[in-house]
Enzyme design. Structure first.
Site, short mmCIF file in Angstrom:
data_model
loop_
_atom_site.label_atom_id
_atom_site.label_comp_id
_atom_site.label_asym_id
_atom_site.label_seq_id
_atom_site.Cartn_x
_atom_site.Cartn_y
_atom_site.Cartn_z
N ASP A 39 73.47 29.32 74.12
CA ASP A 39 72.46 29.91 75.01
C ASP A 39 72.76 31.37 75.30
OD1 ASP A 39 71.19 27.48 75.08
OD2 ASP A 39 71.86 26.94 77.11
N GLU A 72 66.53 28.63 66.93
CA GLU A 72 67.21 29.91 66.72
C GLU A 72 66.39 30.82 65.83
OE1 GLU A 72 69.27 27.01 63.76
OE2 GLU A 72 68.46 26.91 65.80
#
Length: 320
Positions: free
Chosen positions: A211, A237
């Site tokens: 994160d 991602e």
């Protein structure tokens, strides 16, 4: 023996009214003084307050003869910029009817719904009558609901982790940019990139570390793209940037700059310094594209080519 304050009494039409006239005026006075709303009368030309009911006197105090409505009620130095006098009368001083509006008092900060109209005063002249009901509680609730709706709408279009646009926003804004580009016959480019070996970061350091990387990439994008561009996190991602009025060469230049900046990025997570690279694909709008998906599909294929040829590089769809 008690005396009444005559400046707050509605004057009779004649100097020596008959008994029925006195009762009529007294009855009206009683009604207005018992309303849970501000009622006032002011001269159109001089703005002199001619009458204010008990509700108004409790809040704004007793007014002196000759006091101006804008001074007593708003503590202004001149007529209010939002004054509705011009809306209440037309040519030859004819009344136009009731004008209903809302405003926030500049002194008390309370909200009021106002009903303004021109009426004939007891001396025969047209004057302004306003009945203003306090709607502060209702208005505050409306404003709170409006703010909540705006926040909910913003949240529905924003990726919570990176603060970038989310996939929904990307397609919503992207379709608008596509229609604009086709209508104006201007170029539209898209950059897509996927973080290389991101799973390794999550597996080695935990999802909090992942994160932290995603947030850092989000900040980088927000800092480096133009306000007219649409930067988004469209997958776990995976990121994309739509570039209006941008030819292929300029889009490739930006992709290379972003790739370099990612190489240089140092992300601190606890006692670890994380590094991140990415593979990029670039494509531009075709004359046959009528949906955003076709443009993204070509950028995705170019990005996959970067993955298969060693990662951490930029390819365009034309290189396939």
């Amino acid at each position: 023996m008690t005396t009444r304050d005559t400046k707050n009494i509605i004057p009779s039409r004649s100097a020596d009214p008959d008994v029925s006239g006195q009762l009529s005026v007294a009855g009206l006075q009683t009604i207005l003084d018992n309303l849970d709303a501000l009622v006032y009368v002011a001269d159109f030309d001089t703005y002199e307050l001619l009458y204010i009911n008990a509700y108004g006197r409790r809040i704004w105090g007793e007014f002196q003869k000759g006091g101006k409505c804008w001074k007593v009620l708003q503590n202004n130095d001149g007529p209010c910029s939002f004054c509705t006098n011009s809306l209440l009368i037309k040519n030859h001083n004819e009344a136009t009817g009731t004008h209903v509006w809302e405003f926030q008092n500049e002194v008390s900060k309370h909200w009021y719904q106002c009903r303004d109209q021109a009426i004939e005063w007891t001396d025969g002249r047209l004057v302004r009558l306003e009945i203003a009901t306090d709607i502060t509680d209702r208005k505050n609730m409306e404003l709170a609901l409006q703010s909540a709706r705006q926040q909910a709408e913003a949240a529905s279009l924003q990726d919570e982790l990176t603060r970038l646009n989310n996939r929904r926003a990307f397609f919503q804004f992207g379709e608008q940019l596509l229609r604009q580009a086709r209508r104006q016959q201007t170029p539209l480019a898209v950059i897509m990139f996927d973080l290389d070996h991101f799973k390794h970061t999550n597996d080695s350091y935990g999802h909090e570390a992942g994160d932290a990387v995603l947030r850092a990439v989000g900040r980088l994008l927000m800092d480096k793209v133009r306000e007219s561009d649409v930067a988004a996190r469209i997958g776990g991602e995976e990121f994309a940037v739509l570039l209006p009025d941008t030819p292929l060469a300029q889009a490739v230049e930006l992709a290379e700059r972003l790739r370099f900046l990612l190489q240089e990025l140092r992300i601190r997570y606890r006692k670890t310094e994380l590094r991140q690279k990415a593979s990029f694909g670039v494509a531009t709008l075709s004359v046959d594209d009528d949906r955003l998906e076709a443009l993204l599909s070509r950028a995705d294929e170019a990005m996959y080519l970067s993955k298969t040829r060693g990662r951490d590089r930029v390819h365009t769809f034309s290189q396939l």
